[in-house]
Scaffold this active site. Structure first.
Site, mmCIF file in Angstrom:
data_model
loop_
_atom_site.group_PDB
_atom_site.id
_atom_site.type_symbol
_atom_site.label_atom_id
_atom_site.label_comp_id
_atom_site.label_asym_id
_atom_site.label_seq_id
_atom_site.Cartn_x
_atom_site.Cartn_y
_atom_site.Cartn_z
ATOM 1 N N TYR A 1 4.268 33.837 16.268
ATOM 2 C CA TYR A 1 5.582 34.165 16.828
ATOM 3 C C TYR A 1 5.414 34.871 18.171
ATOM 4 C CZ TYR A 1 9.740 36.842 17.837
ATOM 5 O OH TYR A 1 10.812 37.396 18.487
ATOM 6 N N GLY B 1 12.883 35.877 19.064
ATOM 7 C CA GLY B 1 14.080 36.119 18.285
ATOM 8 C C GLY B 1 14.549 34.875 17.570
ATOM 9 N N HIS C 1 14.728 40.443 30.055
ATOM 10 C CA HIS C 1 15.188 41.713 29.488
ATOM 11 C C HIS C 1 15.450 42.776 30.554
ATOM 12 C CE1 HIS C 1 15.412 41.507 25.145
ATOM 13 N NE2 HIS C 1 14.365 40.704 25.147
ATOM 14 N N ASN D 1 8.104 45.122 22.074
ATOM 15 C CA ASN D 1 8.644 44.964 20.725
ATOM 16 C C ASN D 1 8.217 46.134 19.848
ATOM 17 O OD1 ASN D 1 8.234 42.543 18.064
ATOM 18 N ND2 ASN D 1 10.073 43.621 18.679
ATOM 19 N N ARG E 1 26.022 87.409 9.119
ATOM 20 C CA ARG E 1 25.400 87.548 7.808
ATOM 21 C C ARG E 1 24.688 86.273 7.354
ATOM 22 N NH1 ARG E 1 28.951 87.789 2.510
ATOM 23 N NH2 ARG E 1 30.516 88.284 4.077
#
Length: 518
Positions: free
Chosen positions: A61, A68, A91, A203, A287
């Site tokens: 891949y 994708g 990208h 990735n 407190r």
């Protein structure tokens, strides 16, 4: 090999990398690739296996397929070596503000930490170039927006990958320049990415993890600062130090909560403050401060585990086991752990803002401040009617607190299906991390206001004839003295923006050494 190395440079590839390592690199420390033989053998085996497999027509891949949802598209052998460059380019669509140089260095460190595990199919040459960028302070300019935090931080990390091949801009000598001119100046040739390397760089979870490391460091310091401010406020209000007694906290033994109580108790030096108190029980924002700050303090160990495990993981896809000769397709790019950690951290931090905001409200209001002047004004009686002291600062603190609280909506539940429904459940980890940083920024502003107000309050309290000045212990007096080096007591109204900004800068720089022996 990487240039300009020093013995103190942080080594990547063998020993685990810590949050502190990433923070140190962000602030200027150096980096180098390990010389550990086993680690280098694993890295080389992974890269060699990828190179051999695709040439033998193995299906990998992102090497011999598209990306994708396009994983069903086969890439012919003559185009395989061009594919990584296309990934870096399409990208290149990030928007929003850009990460500063410090964040960019942290991102380089986080990506180097993951890739140097030796399961990503990248060459030693690429890892050395990443370390070289850190050494030479060549820092990619990376837009903050555009990642859904699954399939990794693809778009922001494309700016890292692009810089390696000689495209886009970088910070260099603290100026923004094109990477092409910087590489020329440094006599470095752009890299040609091997078939798996573009995907390996992009990735993964490096952006969200880097931001998480920086956020953790800031939050850890804020827990200590809020503790010191609480001690100052307790004295200024003539509070009851018995609220922080060790025996009390031994019966509800959350360790971080107990630590906060011990710090406050030590700051108050026990009995002296109790003599000044005319209340059996202080209001909750004093407190219960250990119970509130303690949630953050007790969260830090598991937050560290989430962040550092991610930091030291191989988190791209596919995983390349070169020694066992396996290509393992999975989803390690998914940023769910960082998303959850940042959603949790921002909530704990926002509660610190809310706590200090409530403490400031007590200091300002004559109905609750046990005799301090209204709004902590230091004006003389004949001029008190026109002076308003910290009134507007408290309004500002309330605004910053409200905005911080608004940002606590968890980003991780806003998953979107995208990329042709291939990325149909995503982490939003990078958005969660950025939200966390915004909450930290706002809370640091509230803390700056609270610190100035507490310092003013203790100064005014000393003017009370019936006040036991010994209640202002050495740690608290030292803190006041350090603040008063740049902040003069407000006698007559004046703009306080510069003092607030100065305080915020000092908080960001962790200027005050707080509880160093604990």
């Amino acid at each position: 090999m990487t240039s300009k190395t020093a013995p103190t440079d942080i080594a990547f590839g063998a020993a685990p990398i810590t949050i502190e390592d990433v923070v140190a690199i962000a602030r200027g420390a150096g980096a180098r690739l390990t010389d550990d033989a086993d680690a280098l053998a694993r890295i080389n085996a992974s890269a060699r296996f990828v190179s051999d497999l695709w040439r033998e027509e193995g299906v990998i891949y992102g090497v011999t397929t598209g990306y994708g949802d396009s994983c069903t598209v086969s890439i012919p052998p003559h185009l395989v070596e061009e594919l990584p460059l296309h990934l870096t380019r399409f990208h290149g669509c990030g928007l929003g503000r850009e990460f500063d140089r410090e964040h960019g260095r942290a991102i380089l460190a986080a990506r180097l930490a993951s890739l140097s595990r030796g399961y990503s199919g990248v060459r030693v040459e690429l890892l050395e170039r990443l370390a070289d960028y850190i050494q030479r302070d060549i820092v990619p300019v990376i837009p903050e927006e555009g990642s859904v935090g699954a399939s990794g931080d693809l778009t922001p990390l494309s700016y890292v990958a692009a810089s390696l091949v000689g495209e886009r801009d970088v910070y260099y000598n603290r100026e923004r320049k094109t990477v092409a001119e910087v590489l020329a100046a440094e006599k470095l040739a752009p890299l040609k990415l091997a078939p798996k390397e573009g995907l390996a760089i992009m990735n993964g979870t490096a952006v969200m993890t880097a931001v998480a490391c920086l956020a953790f460091d800031r939050a850890q310091y804020l827990a200590k600062l809020a503790t010191r401010i609480t001690a100052m406020v307790s004295v200024a209000l003539k509070g009851n130090s018995n609220h922080f007694d060790g025996k009390l906290f031994s019966v509800k033994p959350h360790p971080g909560q107990g630590q906060i109580a011990r710090w406050i108790h030590n700051d108050l030096d026990a009995g002296e403050v109790a003599r000044n108190s005319d209340r059996l029980q202080d209001r909750y924002s004093v407190r219960c401060a250990p119970h509130i700050i303690g949630v953050l303090q007790d969260s830090l160990p598991w937050l560290r585990q989430f962040i550092e495990t991610e930091l030291n993981s191989a988190n791209d896809n596919p995983i390349i086991d070169g020694e066992g000769e396996h290509v393992l397709h999975g989803g390690h790019f998914y940023g769910g752990h960082i998303a959850f950690a940042m959603d949790a951290l921002k909530t704990a931090v926002a509660n610190i803002a809310d706590l200090i905001d409530r403490q400031m409200a007590l200091l300002m209001d004559v109905k609750f401040n046990n005799g301090l002047p209204a709004n902590l004004s230091g004006a003389t009686a004949d001029r008190a009617m026109i002076n308003h002291g910290f009134k507007a600062v408290q309004i500002g603190a309330s605004a910053w607190t409200a905005e911080a609280l608004k940002h606590t909506m968890p980003a991780s539940v806003f998953s979107r299906s995208t990329e042709c429904h291939n990325q149909d459940k995503v982490s939003m980890g990078t958005i969660a991390a950025r939200d966390c940083e915004r909450v930290l920024e706002l809370t640091e502003q509230v803390a700056a206001a609270g610190l100035l107000a507490a310092t003013q309050a203790l100064t005014l309290r000393r003017r009370d004839a019936d006040f036991n000045a010994d209640a202002i212990t050495l740690p608290l007096q030292d803190m006041c003295d350090q603040v008063q080096q740049y902040f003069a007591t407000v006698e007559e109204d004046r703009p306080l923006e510069s003092a607030l900004r100065d305080s915020v800068s000092r908080i960001r720089a962790q200027h005050w050494e707080l509880y160093p022996n604990d």
